[in-house]
Write a protein that holds these residues in place. Structure first.
Motif, PDB file in Angstrom:
ATOM      1  N   THR A 186       0.804  -1.148  -0.144  1.00  0.00           N
ATOM      2  CA  THR A 186       0.082   0.120  -0.008  1.00  0.00           C
ATOM      3  C   THR A 186       0.771   1.182   0.124  1.00  0.00           C
ATOM      4  O   THR A 186       0.134   2.278   0.099  1.00  0.00           O
ATOM      5  CB  THR A 186      -0.788  -0.087   1.300  1.00  0.00           C
ATOM      6  N   ARG A 187       2.215   1.284  -0.189  1.00  0.00           N
ATOM      7  CA  ARG A 187       2.974   2.192   0.207  1.00  0.00           C
ATOM      8  C   ARG A 187       3.383   2.907  -1.096  1.00  0.00           C
ATOM      9  O   ARG A 187       4.161   3.899  -1.275  1.00  0.00           O
ATOM     10  CB  ARG A 187       4.467   1.794   0.799  1.00  0.00           C
ATOM     11  N   GLY A 188       2.363   2.753  -2.412  1.00  0.00           N
ATOM     12  CA  GLY A 188       2.627   3.458  -3.616  1.00  0.00           C
ATOM     13  C   GLY A 188       3.892   3.280  -4.262  1.00  0.00           C
ATOM     14  O   GLY A 188       4.577   2.224  -4.609  1.00  0.00           O
ATOM     15  N   ASP A 189       4.403   4.301  -4.677  1.00  0.00           N
ATOM     16  CA  ASP A 189       5.642   4.623  -5.688  1.00  0.00           C
ATOM     17  C   ASP A 189       7.010   4.704  -4.983  1.00  0.00           C
ATOM     18  O   ASP A 189       8.032   4.696  -5.626  1.00  0.00           O
ATOM     19  CB  ASP A 189       5.456   6.020  -6.426  1.00  0.00           C
ATOM     20  N   ILE A 190       6.629   4.201  -3.658  1.00  0.00           N
ATOM     21  CA  ILE A 190       8.212   4.206  -2.912  1.00  0.00           C
ATOM     22  C   ILE A 190       9.136   2.998  -3.397  1.00  0.00           C
ATOM     23  O   ILE A 190       8.359   1.738  -3.477  1.00  0.00           O
ATOM     24  CB  ILE A 190       7.936   4.103  -1.295  1.00  0.00           C
ATOM     25  N   ASP A 193      13.287  -1.225  -1.614  1.00  0.00           N
ATOM     26  CA  ASP A 193      14.177  -1.111  -0.525  1.00  0.00           C
ATOM     27  C   ASP A 193      13.985  -0.261   0.222  1.00  0.00           C
ATOM     28  O   ASP A 193      14.196  -0.143   1.487  1.00  0.00           O
ATOM     29  CB  ASP A 193      15.545  -1.095  -1.228  1.00  0.00           C
ATOM     30  N   LYS A 194      13.577   1.035   0.090  1.00  0.00           N
ATOM     31  CA  LYS A 194      13.225   2.195   0.950  1.00  0.00           C
ATOM     32  C   LYS A 194      12.115   1.873   1.754  1.00  0.00           C
ATOM     33  O   LYS A 194      12.026   2.169   2.887  1.00  0.00           O
ATOM     34  CB  LYS A 194      13.136   3.456   0.077  1.00  0.00           C
ATOM     35  N   ALA A 195      11.074   1.129   1.169  1.00  0.00           N
ATOM     36  CA  ALA A 195       9.885   0.730   1.905  1.00  0.00           C
ATOM     37  C   ALA A 195      10.209  -0.261   3.025  1.00  0.00           C
ATOM     38  O   ALA A 195       9.862  -0.159   4.149  1.00  0.00           O
ATOM     39  CB  ALA A 195       8.717   0.243   1.081  1.00  0.00           C
ATOM     40  N   SER A 225       3.731  -1.607  -7.291  1.00  0.00           N
ATOM     41  CA  SER A 225       3.816  -1.923  -8.445  1.00  0.00           C
ATOM     42  C   SER A 225       4.066  -3.591  -8.462  1.00  0.00           C
ATOM     43  O   SER A 225       4.448  -4.181  -9.390  1.00  0.00           O
ATOM     44  CB  SER A 225       4.577  -1.155  -9.364  1.00  0.00           C
ATOM     45  N   LEU A 226       4.403  -4.178  -7.225  1.00  0.00           N
ATOM     46  CA  LEU A 226       4.885  -5.556  -7.366  1.00  0.00           C
ATOM     47  C   LEU A 226       3.757  -6.402  -7.997  1.00  0.00           C
ATOM     48  O   LEU A 226       2.551  -6.211  -7.553  1.00  0.00           O
ATOM     49  CB  LEU A 226       5.103  -6.113  -5.739  1.00  0.00           C
ATOM     50  N   THR A 227       4.274  -7.223  -8.497  1.00  0.00           N
ATOM     51  CA  THR A 227       3.362  -8.421  -9.247  1.00  0.00           C
ATOM     52  C   THR A 227       2.830  -9.175  -8.024  1.00  0.00           C
ATOM     53  O   THR A 227       3.626  -9.365  -6.894  1.00  0.00           O
ATOM     54  CB  THR A 227       3.897  -9.203 -10.423  1.00  0.00           C
ATOM     55  N   ASP A 228       1.920 -10.248  -8.223  1.00  0.00           N
ATOM     56  CA  ASP A 228       1.436 -11.433  -7.160  1.00  0.00           C
ATOM     57  C   ASP A 228       2.679 -12.164  -7.163  1.00  0.00           C
ATOM     58  O   ASP A 228       2.912 -12.420  -5.992  1.00  0.00           O
ATOM     59  CB  ASP A 228       0.423 -12.005  -7.835  1.00  0.00           C
ATOM     60  N   GLN A 229       3.518 -12.517  -8.264  1.00  0.00           N
ATOM     61  CA  GLN A 229       4.434 -13.609  -8.112  1.00  0.00           C
ATOM     62  C   GLN A 229       5.594 -12.798  -7.269  1.00  0.00           C
ATOM     63  O   GLN A 229       6.110 -13.512  -6.300  1.00  0.00           O
ATOM     64  CB  GLN A 229       5.034 -13.759  -9.512  1.00  0.00           C
ATOM     65  N   GLN A 230       5.867 -11.515  -7.357  1.00  0.00           N
ATOM     66  CA  GLN A 230       6.933 -10.942  -6.731  1.00  0.00           C
ATOM     67  C   GLN A 230       6.520 -10.536  -5.269  1.00  0.00           C
ATOM     68  O   GLN A 230       7.324 -10.825  -4.173  1.00  0.00           O
ATOM     69  CB  GLN A 230       7.307  -9.373  -7.264  1.00  0.00           C
ATOM     70  N   ALA A 231       5.248 -10.388  -4.981  1.00  0.00           N
ATOM     71  CA  ALA A 231       4.887 -10.278  -3.654  1.00  0.00           C
ATOM     72  C   ALA A 231       4.963 -11.754  -2.954  1.00  0.00           C
ATOM     73  O   ALA A 231       5.346 -11.788  -1.799  1.00  0.00           O
ATOM     74  CB  ALA A 231       3.253  -9.834  -3.678  1.00  0.00           C
TER      75      ALA A 231
END
Length: 591
Positions: A186-190, A193-195, A225-231
């Motif tokens: 939910t942190r958007g465009d961050i 690594d920073k998130a 913008s993480l895909t489900d696979q990346q999540a």
């Protein structure tokens, strides 16, 4: 160099396994920002280092104990009084933050058991070691913080200890990983690594980058913008890390540059550097930290104890360098002296055409192959003969100046080399005795004043310093000088004519002697001695260092030269990499 909360968590488990319940046998403070607790338990004595320096804050077990000051600082004396003979009863970490509380139980003056806490806060330039009683009342600290330094949090004797302001991050020890991943998305465009750094407690920049490398193969992807696979990959990575934290099973890993210099470390495997770096795994967290910080600690400790020497050497070297540069400039001007002689010759050859009162004259230049004309400046107050003599006098002065300047420049260059060698020995000094030996050397060379003996007392002779001793794989003894005076003693007095002498080529460093005992020196010993010479030199951090070696009979000292300065011939050269592991293995115990 991230000693983060994750690494500290595993360190806590390691300290508990080795020292929980151990008795405080001794407490020493080798430097302003370091404390070492000698903890005696069932398995022997463990030495626990607590370092509150701004550059390298940490705690871990150490094998080697640095040389201690003659008089312990006040904070060390307070800890000895309160904790001496007590036991380590507990260790608490504040979440996954870089704060650890060591709990002790000791007897007070009345014989009653009293609790004490020693907190180490690893927070960069705000790092500190704080002693308090069981009620949280501060007894003292390595670094006192008053209201002028910080209006938010003061660390002073008598105040009540409070934790640093919370950053309200997720703690993997008590958080559901699926909820953490959902929140991060939910942190958007961050950037990911920073998130991670902003929202997960105890994660260093290295740990965040490693997570990104695992999830996105290093690509910079906004967390929203993480895909489900990346999540799913992020979930799996954090879940595995959570399990390792719960089970206390780290994977201590050191990252090294291609030359072998330590670059970074982590409590987990590191794959983000690929083939650009080397990795080395360690069996324990403390062993890695001791190895990683050994060189930095030594340099910092010497810097604290030898600040005046470093300043003096830097000032002297700068002064000599500027003087030599001015002499070289003057020497360049002297290079034109031949033209002065030619002017005198041309005036003498044309005396009949020149008259007193002329400011210049134009004559044919017979030194010019083409026979052109030249303009010569004259002093109108002098006769033509006197003008010629003036040019001859300037020529003789320039000729004499060139001879003196060449000698002075050579002496200046030798002095720069000498000061560089002293600076190198100073950076490699391991304790107070070596520093004192360097002070005596500089006093003998006229750079420092000799310490005057106290009235009515005798001058105290410094304890004799032995050279570093090594044993080669072939059983031969290898000696290494600790400073220039000892280098001279080893090379010119103690070594035999057939012993082997080694020194880094055109680099300041120690003289290394292989005691041959009448034997032919094997190639393996020559290489090991060359590695020792390279390691004990200014080329320690380099690769492929050239080391010259020859027999002692081919080494001699020029008259009037500075300590440690020698010349040699009939030598061979070998290229080696300075290797600390090899040097450690060859070091004789007690050296």
């Amino acid at each position: 160099m991230p000693l983060d909360g994750l690494y500290l968590h595993f360190l806590k488990h390691e300290i508990e396994e080795k020292a929980l319940g151990a008795r405080v046998d001794k407490i020493v403070q080798p430097s302003r920002e370091e404390l070492i607790f000698h903890l005696r338990g069932k398995e022997g004595t463990h030495k626990l280092l607590l370092c509150g320096s701004a550059s390298n804050p940490r705690l871990h077990f150490v094998e080697e104990t640095p040389e201690n000051p003659k008089e312990p600082p006040m904070f060390c004396m307070l800890l000895r009084k309160r904790l001496g003979g007590g036991r380590l009863t507990g260790i608490q970490q504040v979440g996954l933050d870089r704060i650890l509380h060591l709990e002790f139980s000791a007897l007070n003056e009345l014989g009653d058991a009293v609790g004490y806490i020693v907190a180490i806060e690893i927070m960069g330039r705000h790092s500190n070691v704080i002693a308090m009683d069981q009620n949280g009342k501060i007894l003292d600290s390595l670094r006192r913080v008053d209201a002028e330094t910080s209006r938010v949090r003061q660390i002073l004797p008598g105040l009540t200890y409070c934790l640093p302001p919370s950053q309200h991050k997720h703690n993997l020890l008590d958080s559901e990983v699926v909820q953490v991943v959902d929140y991060l998305r939910t942190r958007g465009d961050i950037p990911l690594d920073k998130a991670l750094a902003d929202n997960l407690e105890g994660f260093s920049a290295l740990a965040c980058r490693e997570a990104v490398f695992y999830v996105t193969r290093g690509a910079e992807v906004p967390v929203g913008s993480l895909t489900d696979q990346q999540a799913d990959r992020l979930f799996f990575y954090l879940k595995e890390l959570q399990s390792a934290l719960a089970e206390g099973k780290p994977n201590p890993t050191m990252i090294l540059e291609k030359e072998g210099r330590p670059r970074d470390f982590s409590c987990m495997p590191v794959n983000q550097y690929g083939t650009s770096m080397m990795v080395r795994e360690f069996p324990g967290c403390s062993g890695l930290l001791e190895r990683f910080f050994a060189e930095r600690d030594r340099i910092e400790r010497i810097r604290q104890r030898s600040g005046d020497l470093l300043t003096m050497l830097a000032s002297a070297s700068d002064r000599v360098t500027r003087r030599v540069a001015a002499q070289r400039e003057e020497l360049l001007q002297c290079a034109e002296r031949e033209s002065l002689k030619q002017m005198g010759d041309l005036i003498s050859a044309n005396l009949f055409t020149i008259h007193k009162g002329e400011a210049k004259t134009v004559v044919q230049n017979f030194y010019d192959p083409e026979g052109g004309e030249i303009v010569i400046q004259l002093d109108p107050l002098l006769t033509p003969t006197q003008n010629a003599q003036r040019y001859y006098t300037l020529y003789r002065k320039a000729d004499t100046a060139e001879k003196h300047l060449s000698k002075l420049i050579t002496q200046g260059e030798e002095e720069i080399v000498y000061l560089d060698s002293v600076f190198d020995a100073l950076t490699r000094a391991a304790g107070g005795q070596e520093l004192e030996a360097i002070r005596l050397e500089l006093a003998g060379s006229g750079y420092l004043r000799r310490a005057a003996a106290k009235k009515g007392g005798k001058a105290v002779r410094p304890q004799k310093l032995s050279p570093l001793r090594y044993r080669s794989s072939d059983g031969l003894t290898i000696l290494c000088g600790r400073n220039n005076v000892q280098n001279d003693a080893l090379t010119l007095k103690e070594a035999g004519k057939t012993d082997l002498w080694l020194h880094t080529k055109n680099i300041p460093g120690s003289h290394v002697i292989v005691l041959t005992e009448g034997r032919q020196v094997p190639d393996a010993t020559i290489r090991q001695a060359a590695i020792i010479a390279a390691y004990n030199s200014k080329g320690r951090e380099s690769a492929k260092v050239a080391v010259d070696y020859t027999q002692i009979k081919n080494v001699r000292k020029p008259g009037g030269s500075k300590p440690g300065m020698v010349i040699y011939d009939y030598y061979k050269t070998i290229l080696v990499d300075p290797d600390e592991e090899v040097v450690r293995e060859l070091t004789e115990s007690g050296s």
